[in-house]
Motif scaffolding. Structure first.
Motif, short mmCIF file in Angstrom:
data_model
loop_
_atom_site.label_atom_id
_atom_site.label_comp_id
_atom_site.label_asym_id
_atom_site.label_seq_id
_atom_site.Cartn_x
_atom_site.Cartn_y
_atom_site.Cartn_z
N LEU A 30 93.30 70.36 50.16
CA LEU A 30 92.70 69.40 49.22
C LEU A 30 93.06 69.76 47.78
O LEU A 30 93.43 68.88 46.98
N HIS A 34 95.34 67.51 45.32
CA HIS A 34 94.75 67.04 44.07
C HIS A 34 95.59 67.46 42.86
O HIS A 34 95.90 66.63 42.00
N ALA A 52 97.32 68.83 55.33
CA ALA A 52 95.88 68.60 55.38
C ALA A 52 95.49 67.84 56.64
O ALA A 52 94.51 68.19 57.31
N GLU A 57 92.02 67.03 58.15
CA GLU A 57 91.55 66.22 57.02
C GLU A 57 91.72 64.74 57.33
O GLU A 57 92.63 64.34 58.04
N ARG A 61 89.59 60.56 52.68
CA ARG A 61 89.31 61.59 51.68
C ARG A 61 90.56 61.90 50.86
O ARG A 61 90.47 62.08 49.64
N LEU A 62 91.69 61.94 51.49
CA LEU A 62 92.93 62.22 50.77
C LEU A 62 93.26 61.13 49.76
O LEU A 62 93.58 61.44 48.60
N LEU A 65 91.11 61.16 46.49
CA LEU A 65 91.06 62.35 45.63
C LEU A 65 91.09 62.02 44.13
O LEU A 65 90.36 62.64 43.36
N TRP A 68 87.44 61.34 43.26
CA TRP A 68 86.52 62.14 44.07
C TRP A 68 85.09 62.12 43.53
O TRP A 68 84.15 62.18 44.30
N GLU A 78 83.43 71.62 47.70
CA GLU A 78 84.71 70.94 47.46
C GLU A 78 84.76 70.34 46.06
O GLU A 78 85.78 70.42 45.38
#
Length: 140
Positions: A30, A34, A52, A57, A61-62, A65, A68, A78
């Motif tokens: 992550l 990022h 990931a 992952e 979520r990816l 980012l 976030w 996180e």
């Protein structure tokens, strides 16, 4: 780089390996994705998003980012790592604020925090290599 500056490249490989020691692989990826998004390194974004996913992952979520802070699916730990990643990556935009460092220190033991900073520094070095040498992800 591997062909033209092989000693440097091998040293970077060793630094990269050392920087990941003791960190959760999902969190590490992550952070790498990022920082790579912030730096605009397409090669590293592709590589670390792939890694990931291999570590479990989730795509939502990816892809979120960059936003976030606006999402509910990152843990406090996180979030602390992502905030630290931004501050270290964008060092010229206010350094690492005390509050960001303190939040990271509250979620990571000292040794983990040192490793996290090493990881962030290392991915930033890789991003600079990738961007400046025009590395591009393979077509899919």
């Amino acid at each position: 780089m591997p062909r033209l500056a092989p000693e440097f490249y091998q040293a970077m490989i060793a630094v990269d390996r050392a920087s990941r020691q003791g960190l959760d692989p999902v969190l590490a990826e992550l952070v790498k994705v990022h920082a790579s998004m912030i730096n605009g390194c397409a090669f590293c974004i592709d590589m670390h998003a792939t890694d990931a996913r291999k570590n479990g992952e989730q795509d939502h979520r990816l892809v979120s980012l960059p936003a976030w802070r606006e999402t509910p699916w990152f843990t406090a730990r996180e979030r602390a790592a992502l905030a630290l990643t931004e501050s270290v990556t964008l060092l010229t935009q206010g350094h690492v604020p005390d509050a960001v460092y303190a939040e990271a220190a509250a979620h990571f033991e000292q040794a983990e925090l040192a490793q996290l900073i090493a990881l962030i520094a290392t991915i930033n070095a890789w991003n600079r290599i990738g961007v400046s040498t025009r590395m591009s992800p393979a077509a899919k």
